[in-house]
Design an enzyme around this catalytic site. Sequence first.
Site, PDB file in Angstrom:
ATOM      1  N   ARG A  51       0.882  -0.985  -0.094  1.00  0.00           N
ATOM      2  CA  ARG A  51       0.045   0.089  -0.114  1.00  0.00           C
ATOM      3  C   ARG A  51       0.953   1.237  -0.138  1.00  0.00           C
ATOM      4  NH1 ARG A  51       2.151   2.080   3.420  1.00  0.00           N
ATOM      5  NH2 ARG A  51       0.679   3.713   3.510  1.00  0.00           N
ATOM      6  N   GLY A  52       0.108   2.344  -0.189  1.00  0.00           N
ATOM      7  CA  GLY A  52       0.989   3.486  -0.566  1.00  0.00           C
ATOM      8  C   GLY A  52       1.071   4.027  -1.925  1.00  0.00           C
ATOM      9  N   ALA A  53       0.737   5.072  -2.340  1.00  0.00           N
ATOM     10  CA  ALA A  53       0.460   5.146  -3.852  1.00  0.00           C
ATOM     11  C   ALA A  53       1.840   4.867  -4.725  1.00  0.00           C
ATOM     12  CB  ALA A  53       0.282   6.822  -4.030  1.00  0.00           C
ATOM     13  N   ASP A 240      -1.995  10.735  -2.459  1.00  0.00           N
ATOM     14  CA  ASP A 240      -2.282   9.388  -3.109  1.00  0.00           C
ATOM     15  C   ASP A 240      -2.856   9.984  -4.872  1.00  0.00           C
ATOM     16  OD1 ASP A 240      -2.870   8.069  -0.620  1.00  0.00           O
ATOM     17  OD2 ASP A 240      -3.099   6.540  -2.081  1.00  0.00           O
ATOM     18  N   ASN A 250      -5.469  12.330   0.256  1.00  0.00           N
ATOM     19  CA  ASN A 250      -4.486  11.458   1.173  1.00  0.00           C
ATOM     20  C   ASN A 250      -5.420  10.797   2.013  1.00  0.00           C
ATOM     21  OD1 ASN A 250      -1.856  10.498   1.572  1.00  0.00           O
ATOM     22  ND2 ASN A 250      -2.089  11.544   3.381  1.00  0.00           N
ATOM     23  N   LYS A 251      -4.746   9.937   2.956  1.00  0.00           N
ATOM     24  CA  LYS A 251      -5.426   9.094   3.923  1.00  0.00           C
ATOM     25  C   LYS A 251      -6.494   9.873   4.721  1.00  0.00           C
ATOM     26  CE  LYS A 251      -5.234   5.640   4.222  1.00  0.00           C
ATOM     27  NZ  LYS A 251      -6.324   4.667   3.734  1.00  0.00           N
TER      28      LYS A 251
HETATM   29  O1  MRU Z   1      -4.497   3.148   2.283  1.00  0.00           O
HETATM   30  P1  MRU Z   1      -2.998   3.419   2.170  1.00  0.00           P
HETATM   31  O2  MRU Z   1      -2.177   2.888   3.225  1.00  0.00           O
HETATM   32  O3  MRU Z   1      -2.727   2.973   0.670  1.00  0.00           O
HETATM   33  O4  MRU Z   1      -2.939   4.858   2.203  1.00  0.00           O
HETATM   34  C1  MRU Z   1      -1.755   5.489   1.885  1.00  0.00           C
HETATM   35  C2  MRU Z   1      -1.671   7.043   2.128  1.00  0.00           C
HETATM   36  O5  MRU Z   1      -2.547   7.629   2.200  1.00  0.00           O
HETATM   37  C3  MRU Z   1      -0.329   7.662   2.107  1.00  0.00           C
HETATM   38  O6  MRU Z   1      -0.182   8.806   2.589  1.00  0.00           O
HETATM   39  C4  MRU Z   1       0.012   8.006   0.454  1.00  0.00           C
HETATM   40  O7  MRU Z   1      -0.335   6.944  -0.546  1.00  0.00           O
HETATM   41  C5  MRU Z   1       1.342   8.518   0.243  1.00  0.00           C
HETATM   42  S1  MRU Z   1       2.546   7.231  -0.024  1.00  0.00           S
HETATM   43  C6  MRU Z   1       3.956   7.814  -0.132  1.00  0.00           C
END
Ligand code: MRU
Length: 355
Positions: A51-53, A240, A250-251
């Site tokens: 996970r994470g973009a 994201d 973002n989250k």
């Molecule tokens: O649902 P997730 O854990 O994939 O969410 C991730 C985030 O919101 C991160 O802040 C975002 O992807 C940036 S990762 C460098």
Amino acid sequence: MNSIVNIEWIGDAADGHLRLLDQTRLPNEVAMLNCTNVSHVWNAIKRLSVRGAPAIGIAAAYGCVIGAQHKNFDRAAEHLATSRPTAVNLFWAIDRMKTVTPRTPASLLAEARRIHDEDKAMCRAIGEHGLALLQASCGLEPQTNGQSAIEKQKSILTHCNAGALATGGIGTATAPMYVAHERGAAVSVFADETRPLLQGARLTAFELAAAGIDVTVICDDMAAQVMREGRIGAVITGADRIAANGDAANKIGTYSLAVLAKYHDIPFYVAAPSTTFDLGTPAGEAIPIEERGDHEITEGFGVRTAPHDVATYCPAFDVTPNTLITAIITDRGVIQPVNERAVRTMVGQSVAVGR
Ligand code: MRU
């Protein structure tokens, strides 16, 4: 942290596979997940094992190689694009894989590796560009007197995990922290726990502590109090998807932090690579927001914490309007003030697409 590999291709192009660190099992277990078919990769993205973009995009790129191994590149690309809707890096990476000719496993693997390597370099560049902002807002000083250096400065507050685990390199929001730490500054970080899936507590705290960075976990609803106590010099989060006008998804919980930061006169920074910009989406309201299952609210981690059959609503992301963002730190430089003209000037050449 940097000794733990989160995404890795094992073997050769024709019959190798993708190995992922299963982030759902952190911090208690460091377990790897072997993805040998496209469904494995799709599930790993959907259930947040990866996970994470940026990491989602990299994993999907390797997933396309697996599709080609089974003579099914097109279906693999189509299917992987349905795994999660918000992070634009997923669509960007798949579209880039579609430009590869010939679509053999060998040439696709070479492209996936390039995407992975480029992300690593972009994280490093974000760290370099963000360092001065952190120094100015938090007063980072070299760690000459151990703990006393930390006491003189302010902490950084971050949300979710925009760290090494979420990328191919040293993270986005965490990149300036790692660079400052490497250069001997006494970095101190508050990590929001990040309800409901606790990426801040489970992942950000895990990787920062492993790197020897001072990290303190707080529940999301403690951020206002910690700001009021004067402990926070800057907030930095990842993103994201960033619309053309600089609105940033973002989250869930990021938007409320930005509102709090504004009220307390604390700079609010978003750190993201150019691959996270979606210039085809004019403003934040058009960004698709993923909704996740009610069990993440009512029985996260296996313990029932709400009545059976209670109604829930579980948006996984929110959008912070550009007016609340002090600056966006990218691999190409710092966007400040945040508006459409400045965004297009900085990242106008990127190829992110809207979905
Ligand atoms: O649902 P997730 O854990 O994939 O969410 C991730 C985030 O919101 C991160 O802040 C975002 O992807 C940036 S990762 C460098």
